[in-house]
Scaffold this motif. Structure first.
Motif, PDB file in Angstrom:
ATOM      1  N   LEU A 277      36.672 -50.641   2.839  1.00  0.00           N
ATOM      2  CA  LEU A 277      35.604 -50.741   3.862  1.00  0.00           C
ATOM      3  C   LEU A 277      35.847 -49.467   4.628  1.00  0.00           C
ATOM      4  O   LEU A 277      36.816 -48.936   4.812  1.00  0.00           O
ATOM      5  N   ARG A 278      34.738 -49.361   5.388  1.00  0.00           N
ATOM      6  CA  ARG A 278      34.731 -48.205   6.584  1.00  0.00           C
ATOM      7  C   ARG A 278      34.444 -48.930   7.887  1.00  0.00           C
ATOM      8  O   ARG A 278      33.383 -49.774   7.986  1.00  0.00           O
TER       9      ARG A 278
ATOM     10  N   ASP B  53      40.547 -54.038   1.542  1.00  0.00           N
ATOM     11  CA  ASP B  53      40.197 -55.139   1.346  1.00  0.00           C
ATOM     12  C   ASP B  53      40.212 -55.862   0.101  1.00  0.00           C
ATOM     13  O   ASP B  53      39.350 -55.548  -0.910  1.00  0.00           O
ATOM     14  N   GLU B  54      41.413 -56.560  -0.349  1.00  0.00           N
ATOM     15  CA  GLU B  54      41.605 -56.747  -1.441  1.00  0.00           C
ATOM     16  C   GLU B  54      40.574 -57.739  -2.262  1.00  0.00           C
ATOM     17  O   GLU B  54      40.297 -57.807  -3.519  1.00  0.00           O
ATOM     18  N   GLU B  55      40.162 -58.635  -1.431  1.00  0.00           N
ATOM     19  CA  GLU B  55      39.058 -59.594  -2.048  1.00  0.00           C
ATOM     20  C   GLU B  55      37.519 -59.332  -1.967  1.00  0.00           C
ATOM     21  O   GLU B  55      36.737 -60.203  -2.319  1.00  0.00           O
ATOM     22  N   ASN B  56      37.233 -58.067  -1.461  1.00  0.00           N
ATOM     23  CA  ASN B  56      35.924 -57.830  -1.161  1.00  0.00           C
ATOM     24  C   ASN B  56      35.217 -58.697  -0.214  1.00  0.00           C
ATOM     25  O   ASN B  56      34.127 -59.036  -0.509  1.00  0.00           O
TER      26      ASN B  56
ATOM     27  N   LYS C  28      43.254 -44.439   3.440  1.00  0.00           N
ATOM     28  CA  LYS C  28      43.672 -45.945   3.753  1.00  0.00           C
ATOM     29  C   LYS C  28      44.906 -46.397   4.397  1.00  0.00           C
ATOM     30  O   LYS C  28      45.895 -46.033   3.443  1.00  0.00           O
ATOM     31  N   SER C  29      44.854 -46.611   5.344  1.00  0.00           N
ATOM     32  CA  SER C  29      46.320 -47.220   5.964  1.00  0.00           C
ATOM     33  C   SER C  29      45.954 -48.239   6.793  1.00  0.00           C
ATOM     34  O   SER C  29      46.752 -48.320   7.739  1.00  0.00           O
ATOM     35  N   TRP C  30      45.022 -49.117   6.711  1.00  0.00           N
ATOM     36  CA  TRP C  30      44.973 -50.111   7.412  1.00  0.00           C
ATOM     37  C   TRP C  30      44.383 -51.191   6.399  1.00  0.00           C
ATOM     38  O   TRP C  30      44.025 -51.154   5.176  1.00  0.00           O
ATOM     39  N   VAL C  31      44.850 -52.790   6.605  1.00  0.00           N
ATOM     40  CA  VAL C  31      44.632 -53.943   5.750  1.00  0.00           C
ATOM     41  C   VAL C  31      43.673 -54.759   6.756  1.00  0.00           C
ATOM     42  O   VAL C  31      43.915 -54.989   7.766  1.00  0.00           O
TER      43      VAL C  31
END
Length: 71
Positions: free
Chosen positions: A18-19, A45-48, A68-71
């Protein structure tokens, strides 16, 4: 302690990514006026699950890719 930010999803076109734009207010260094700024974070975002326009809380993590370095 890992950083936690709240922002709005602006793009969900990537797979599992995601952005997110995090809005902030700060005082201009020279003129003193309050200015709106934004920080763009690329989020895993693992599950979209999130869609464009959703408000999400993001948590700092280890680097997952180049951006990417955020979850």
């Amino acid at each position: 302690m890992k950083k936690r930010l709240t922002g709005i999803v602006t793009s969900d076109k990537m797979n599992k990514s995601l952005r997110v734009e995090v809005a902030r207010l700060y005082r201009h260094a020279q003129y003193g006026k309050i200015v709106r700024g934004r920080t763009v974070c690329h989020v895993h975002d693992e599950e979209n699950a999130a869609k464009v326009g959703d408000t999400v809380e993001i948590i700092e993590s280890r680097p997952i890719s180049k951006t990417k370095s955020w979850v």
